[in-house]
Scaffold this motif. Structure first.
Motif, short mmCIF file in Angstrom:
data_model
loop_
_atom_site.label_atom_id
_atom_site.label_comp_id
_atom_site.label_asym_id
_atom_site.label_seq_id
_atom_site.Cartn_x
_atom_site.Cartn_y
_atom_site.Cartn_z
N ASP A 67 0.81 -1.22 0.00
CA ASP A 67 0.00 0.00 0.00
C ASP A 67 0.85 1.27 0.00
O ASP A 67 0.31 2.37 0.08
CB ASP A 67 -0.92 0.02 1.23
CG ASP A 67 -1.96 -1.08 1.18
OD1 ASP A 67 -2.35 -1.48 0.06
OD2 ASP A 67 -2.39 -1.55 2.26
N ARG A 68 2.17 1.14 -0.08
CA ARG A 68 3.06 2.30 -0.05
C ARG A 68 3.54 2.64 -1.45
O ARG A 68 3.85 1.76 -2.24
CB ARG A 68 4.29 2.03 0.81
CG ARG A 68 3.99 1.78 2.25
CD ARG A 68 5.25 1.56 3.06
NE ARG A 68 6.14 0.62 2.41
CZ ARG A 68 7.45 0.59 2.60
NH1 ARG A 68 8.03 1.44 3.42
NH2 ARG A 68 8.21 -0.29 1.99
N GLU A 69 3.64 3.94 -1.74
CA GLU A 69 4.23 4.38 -2.99
C GLU A 69 5.50 5.15 -2.67
O GLU A 69 5.50 6.06 -1.86
CB GLU A 69 3.29 5.26 -3.80
CG GLU A 69 3.89 5.63 -5.14
CD GLU A 69 2.94 6.36 -6.06
OE1 GLU A 69 3.09 6.19 -7.27
OE2 GLU A 69 2.08 7.09 -5.57
N ILE A 70 6.58 4.75 -3.31
CA ILE A 70 7.87 5.38 -3.12
C ILE A 70 8.20 6.14 -4.40
O ILE A 70 8.24 5.55 -5.47
CB ILE A 70 8.96 4.33 -2.82
CG1 ILE A 70 8.59 3.57 -1.55
CG2 ILE A 70 10.32 4.98 -2.72
CD1 ILE A 70 9.40 2.32 -1.34
N VAL A 71 8.42 7.44 -4.27
CA VAL A 71 8.74 8.27 -5.43
C VAL A 71 10.20 8.67 -5.31
O VAL A 71 10.64 9.22 -4.29
CB VAL A 71 7.83 9.53 -5.49
CG1 VAL A 71 8.20 10.40 -6.66
CG2 VAL A 71 6.37 9.11 -5.56
N ALA A 72 10.96 8.36 -6.33
CA ALA A 72 12.41 8.59 -6.31
C ALA A 72 12.75 10.06 -6.42
O ALA A 72 12.07 10.82 -7.11
CB ALA A 72 13.07 7.83 -7.45
N GLN A 73 13.82 10.44 -5.74
CA GLN A 73 14.46 11.73 -5.93
C GLN A 73 15.69 11.44 -6.77
O GLN A 73 16.62 10.79 -6.29
CB GLN A 73 14.85 12.35 -4.60
CG GLN A 73 13.68 12.67 -3.70
CD GLN A 73 14.18 13.18 -2.36
OE1 GLN A 73 15.37 13.32 -2.11
NE2 GLN A 73 13.24 13.46 -1.47
N ALA A 80 23.90 9.36 -4.67
CA ALA A 80 22.83 8.45 -4.26
C ALA A 80 23.39 7.24 -3.54
O ALA A 80 22.84 6.80 -2.52
CB ALA A 80 22.02 8.03 -5.48
N GLN A 81 24.51 6.69 -4.02
CA GLN A 81 25.13 5.54 -3.37
C GLN A 81 25.61 5.88 -1.97
O GLN A 81 25.43 5.10 -1.03
CB GLN A 81 26.30 5.02 -4.21
CG GLN A 81 25.86 4.31 -5.46
CD GLN A 81 27.02 3.95 -6.38
OE1 GLN A 81 28.07 4.61 -6.36
NE2 GLN A 81 26.83 2.93 -7.19
N ARG A 82 26.20 7.07 -1.79
CA ARG A 82 26.65 7.50 -0.45
C ARG A 82 25.47 7.61 0.50
O ARG A 82 25.52 7.12 1.63
CB ARG A 82 27.36 8.85 -0.54
CG ARG A 82 28.84 8.77 -0.82
CD ARG A 82 29.53 10.11 -0.56
NE ARG A 82 28.87 11.25 -1.19
CZ ARG A 82 29.10 11.64 -2.45
NH1 ARG A 82 29.94 10.99 -3.20
NH2 ARG A 82 28.46 12.67 -2.94
N ALA A 87 22.24 5.62 5.03
CA ALA A 87 20.91 5.27 5.57
C ALA A 87 20.89 3.83 6.09
O ALA A 87 20.27 3.55 7.11
CB ALA A 87 19.85 5.47 4.49
N ARG A 88 21.58 2.94 5.39
CA ARG A 88 21.63 1.53 5.84
C ARG A 88 22.35 1.40 7.16
O ARG A 88 21.98 0.60 8.02
CB ARG A 88 22.30 0.65 4.79
CG ARG A 88 21.40 0.45 3.58
CD ARG A 88 21.87 -0.65 2.71
NE ARG A 88 21.85 -1.91 3.46
CZ ARG A 88 22.53 -2.97 3.11
NH1 ARG A 88 23.29 -2.97 2.05
NH2 ARG A 88 22.47 -4.08 3.82
N ILE A 89 23.40 2.22 7.36
CA ILE A 89 24.16 2.17 8.61
C ILE A 89 23.27 2.66 9.77
O ILE A 89 23.30 2.10 10.86
CB ILE A 89 25.45 3.02 8.50
CG1 ILE A 89 26.41 2.35 7.53
CG2 ILE A 89 26.10 3.23 9.86
CD1 ILE A 89 27.60 3.20 7.13
N LEU A 90 22.47 3.68 9.52
CA LEU A 90 21.61 4.24 10.56
C LEU A 90 20.41 3.38 10.88
O LEU A 90 19.82 3.50 11.95
CB LEU A 90 21.15 5.65 10.16
CG LEU A 90 22.27 6.69 10.03
CD1 LEU A 90 21.70 8.00 9.48
CD2 LEU A 90 22.96 6.92 11.36
N ALA A 91 20.02 2.51 9.96
CA ALA A 91 18.80 1.69 10.15
C ALA A 91 19.00 0.60 11.17
O ALA A 91 19.99 0.17 11.55
CB ALA A 91 18.38 1.07 8.81
#
Length: 91
Positions: A67-73, A80-82, A87-91
């Protein structure tokens, strides 16, 4: 192609695809809608790969997951890779 992010060679099955095109003089505006289905019993992290022509450009991307829509920036690849790694480290 949608594949697992953990390095596995197992792809997520593509179930359906729709393509619509508008031609504007020497350019084309193409919308591709792809439907994938995770057949696993648990959530997975996946990587979406789509080959495009060298002179082509992506100007929008959206993904609907349940039910979620993700819109890319859209950003430069290295930035983007950085941000993704941070974000993965903070999760």
């Amino acid at each position: 192609m949608l594949r697992r992010a953990n390095g596995s060679s197992k792809n997520i099955p593509l179930k359906q695809i729709k393509v619509s095109t508008k031609i504007h003089s020497f350019a084309a505006d193409v919308t591709i809608t792809q439907f994938f289905h995770n057949e696993e019993q648990t959530s997975i992290e996946a990587v979406y790969c789509f080959p495009i022509e060298e002179n082509a450009a992506v100007y929008a991307f959206a993904a609907k997951i349940d039910d979620r829509e993700i819109v890319a920036q859209l950003k430069e690849k290295k930035q983007a890779q950085r941000e993704y790694s941070d974000a993965r480290i903070l999760a």
